[in-house]
Design a protein around this motif. Structure first.
Motif, PDB file in Angstrom:
ATOM      1  N   TRP A 164       0.919  -1.347  -0.093  1.00  0.00           N
ATOM      2  CA  TRP A 164       0.089   0.041   0.008  1.00  0.00           C
ATOM      3  C   TRP A 164       0.715   1.283   0.076  1.00  0.00           C
TER       4      TRP A 164
ATOM      5  N   LYS B 214       5.125  -3.961  -9.567  1.00  0.00           N
ATOM      6  CA  LYS B 214       5.039  -4.588  -8.094  1.00  0.00           C
ATOM      7  C   LYS B 214       5.960  -5.793  -7.865  1.00  0.00           C
TER       8      LYS B 214
ATOM      9  N   SER C 197      -2.595   4.421 -12.230  1.00  0.00           N
ATOM     10  CA  SER C 197      -1.907   3.811 -11.118  1.00  0.00           C
ATOM     11  C   SER C 197      -1.920   2.504 -11.110  1.00  0.00           C
ATOM     12  N   TYR C 198      -3.136   1.945 -11.082  1.00  0.00           N
ATOM     13  CA  TYR C 198      -3.476   0.552 -11.000  1.00  0.00           C
ATOM     14  C   TYR C 198      -2.844  -0.056 -11.922  1.00  0.00           C
TER      15      TYR C 198
ATOM     16  N   SER D 294       2.194   1.621  -3.460  1.00  0.00           N
ATOM     17  CA  SER D 294       1.013   1.880  -4.474  1.00  0.00           C
ATOM     18  C   SER D 294       0.718   3.513  -4.263  1.00  0.00           C
TER      19      SER D 294
ATOM     20  N   ILE E  62       1.079   0.088 -11.041  1.00  0.00           N
ATOM     21  CA  ILE E  62       1.452  -0.818  -9.890  1.00  0.00           C
ATOM     22  C   ILE E  62       1.530  -2.237 -10.344  1.00  0.00           C
TER      23      ILE E  62
END
Length: 709
Positions: A141, A219, A211-212, A144, A215
């Motif tokens: 998180w 990640k 961003s989704y 993110s 990420i």
């Protein structure tokens, strides 16, 4: 994990940034304000070199991302290192919380910002340390959030560049820098001008969606945190790119050399343009303001200065009496608003000495500061020129060898010094004053035993005055007159000063206390000066640099520019001058009182000359104002002009000459003569600075100089 995958957060954000930049250039290319056509080569420059410039700018902007990612680790939470780090963070938090940290010396919001940052860092580290089973989720998180923040800033910048182009037809310049200074006014303007809620709702929505995907593709960095050796590889690679970028960005900026201005603007990177605006502090008058032919501007100016000819301000100043080479001490007092003084209505008795001294002096009761920053006040009393668009001349690259008050004094055989209790590097003061022939006395000139109190701004005013007395005693023995310009520091946030000097403690950080201590220190200075053999042969000029606040309901609120100013001559009768005048007139008026004959380039005038016509100049970094005939005329970027009728709002118990509050009522019919005169002043001042017609060292080689001499 292969090497390029270790860089996934960088290159995924970079692709997004390049995409937004490309879309922005296309939109601006077809924007109605972009009234130009482009050849194939010009288009290639715009998009090709523009993309390369974007790449290197992104590398620099990624520094914070690199710092965040490089410190991601599980090993730092192991015993005992995790507890040692936590202890250090708690100690740092308590230090800032104590209210006695170094950050408190700066005042303002800085201590709170640092406290919040360290507090969040401590809280997050504690969670990661004591809840290892949640560490992976917390890290995800946080990662993110960092990616979302970068995406949001990229989109926000693109949106800002679009709106700025929509307003001015260029990428960021000094106006954008100015917007950071006048945050309240700018936010208010944005709220009134645009549908803010829908725009920001869409901005956050798009940021979240983008961003989704970023990420999701990045990640793997936190799923498999690189080892120490891998981080070294990443850091070496990034450092090399960073160093190359530092050289590449300014080199690419030099290729913005097309005759078509739109090509240069579209090719440029907005973030780098914003950085340059900070560095150069320039705002081209001739590009953004209402102009007229130069010949016409100087013809109008000649009505105010009958002795000038051509496109310059050269004129001969003559006096009938013998020159009086008295010593001169000019004291510019930090942030001394007129309404701090009793005569202007203040009932708190915070300037008892200044109130008393003003009644023994030549008072200028209706004088306006040229600007709202110290460098503007210094510019006004040193160069005696109207405030031009952008940053003060003091902070510009081309700030040396100007026609200055110090130059006039040096030409008359004076020793000339600038004295400042802080570090003269601040605000470029050392560069400016040494570049104009002044000797510098600042905090670095003090021995340890000469400093009884100091804060972030420098030594207290008492220490500065004690030093000044020592220096002037030495100068007096040289059998030469001296001109010493002293800039005070104590009436400035954080408003700390020695305790047990006045009835307001020095550690409670009170504005009234700062003013009262400034007044107290000035009284101590005069007490010491009166005991010196040079005192009766010295003229003291006292003026504020600017007001304590410049915010108001209008662009240029008059009460926020009214400042006290007076000239004290021992054994001379007091007098009041109540006509409207400008801060730039103060020193030329002093030269008149000393009966100086000199060749001048000053816009400032001797207000006692029959030819003087009352007017005053007031300005921000972009709004340029002229007060004359009860009308305020304001020139603004985009060739905008506003005029206001000034209607006095009298306050009970205050003499007419000390009234400072006015209603500014928009004029329904423009006064063209005042508009043209305002343009004439500001355009000609911008011209003589730009064309180096305001220099001093070349003056004696000037044919016009020889002619009028």
């Amino acid at each position: 994990m292969t090497f390029y995958k270790k860089l996934s957060p960088f290159y995924n954000l970079a692709i997004f940034y390049f995409s937004i930049s490309l879309m922005l250039r296309i939109v601006l290319l077809f924007h109605p304000i972009t009234q130009s056509s482009f050849s194939f080569l010009e288009s290639l420059k715009i998009f090709g070199l523009g993309l390369i410039s974007d790449f290197f700018v992104f590398v620099i902007a990624s520094a914070f991302l690199w710092l965040y990612l490089i410190f991601l680790s599980n090993s730092k939470y192991n015993k005992p290192s995790g507890y040692i780090i936590l202890g250090f963070l708690i100690a740092a938090f308590l230090y800032v919380l104590s209210g006695k940290s170094i950050f408190d010396e700066y005042g303002g919001a800085l201590p709170r910002i640092v406290l919040i940052f360290i507090g969040l860092k401590t809280a997050l580290f504690t969670l990661f340390l004591f809840l290892p089973e949640w560490r992976t989720k917390f890290r995800f998180w946080l990662f993110s959030f960092v990616i979302f923040l970068y995406v949001l800033l990229i989109l926000q910048n693109g949106l800002s560049e679009y709106f700025f182009w929509n307003e001015f037809g260029v990428k960021y310049n000094f106006i954008a820098v100015n917007y950071l200074i006048y945050t309240n006014e700018v936010i208010g303007n944005i709220m009134q001008s645009y549908p803010v809620i829908p725009i920001f709702s869409a901005l956050f929505l798009v940021s979240g969606i983008a961003s989704y995907f970023i990420i999701k593709r990045s990640k793997n960095y936190i799923d498999q945190i690189p080892s120490f050796n891998e981080k070294i590889q990443i850091s070496v690679f990034y450092s090399l790119l960073f160093i190359v970028s530092l050289f590449a960005i300014p080199s690419l900026a030099k290729t913005e050399n097309s005759k078509n201005v739109f090509v240069n603007e579209l090719q440029s990177n907005g973030l780098y343009k914003f950085f340059l605006a900070f560095e150069n502090s320039k705002l081209d008058y001739f590009k953004f303001y209402k102009t007229m032919p130069n010949q016409e501007a100087f013809a109008i100016l000649q009505k105010q200065f009958p002795a000038i000819s051509g496109e310059n301000t050269m004129q001969k100043i003559s006096n009938d009496s013998v020159e009086n080479h008295k010593n001169v001490v000019l004291i510019t007092i930090e942030s001394l608003s007129a309404d701090f003084m009793k005569t202007y209505g203040n009932e708190n008795n915070i300037t008892p000495f200044l109130d008393s001294l003003s009644q023994k002096s030549l008072q200028f009761t209706n004088l306006y500061a040229a600007g709202n920053r110290t460098v503007r006040g210094l510019e006004a009393v040193t160069l005696c020129i109207p405030p031009t668009a952008g940053e003060s001349v003091v902070k510009r690259d081309d700030n040396k060898n100007k026609f200055s008050t110090g130059a006039v004094f040096k030409d008359k055989g004076y020793n000339v010094k600038f004295m400042y209790g802080g570090d003269a590097f601040f605000d470029n003061m050392q560069d400016f004053y040494t570049g104009n022939g002044y000797e510098i006395v600042d905090k670095s000139s003090f021995s340890p035993e000469e400093i009884t109190f100091s804060n972030v701004w420098g030594v207290c005013d008492e220490d500065m005055y004690n030093k000044a007395i020592k220096i002037m005693n030495g100068e007096a023995k040289q059998k030469k007159p001296f001109f010493n310009h002293i800039m005070t520091v104590s009436n400035h946030r954080p408003f700390t000063y020695p305790n047990n000097k006045i009835d307001i403690p020095g550690d409670i950080k009170s504005r009234d206390g700062g003013v009262k201590y400034t007044d107290y220190a000035l009284r101590k200075f005069f007490d010491m000066a009166r005991k010196q053999p040079w005192f009766n042969n010295t003229v003291f000029v006292i003026v504020a640099d600017h007001c304590a606040s410049s915010a108001g309901k209008t662009e240029l609120p008059l009460d926020k520019y009214r400042i006290p100013a007076f000239i004290y001559m021992p054994n001379e009768k007091p007098e009041k001058f109540n006509k409207l005048m400008s801060q730039i007139d103060l020193m030329p008026t002093l030269f008149g009182l000393l009966h100086f004959d000199y060749n001048s380039k000053f816009y400032g005038q001797d207000v006692f000359k029959p030819s003087y016509k009352s007017r005053a100049f007031i300005a921000t970094y972009q709004d340029l104002g002229l007060i004359k005939d009860n009308v305020l005329t304001i020139l603004s970027p985009k060739q905008q002009i506003k005029q206001f009728q000034l209607k006095l709002k009298p306050e009970a118990g205050i003499s007419p000459e000390y009234q400072i509050h006015y209603d500014e009522i928009p004029l329904k019919t423009v006064n063209k003569d005042l508009v043209n005169e305002t343009i004439s002043y500001y355009q000609s001042a911008s011209y003589v600075l730009k064309e180096k017609e305001y220099q001093f060292k070349d003056l004696k080689k000037d044919k016009l100089y020889a002619k009028i001499k």
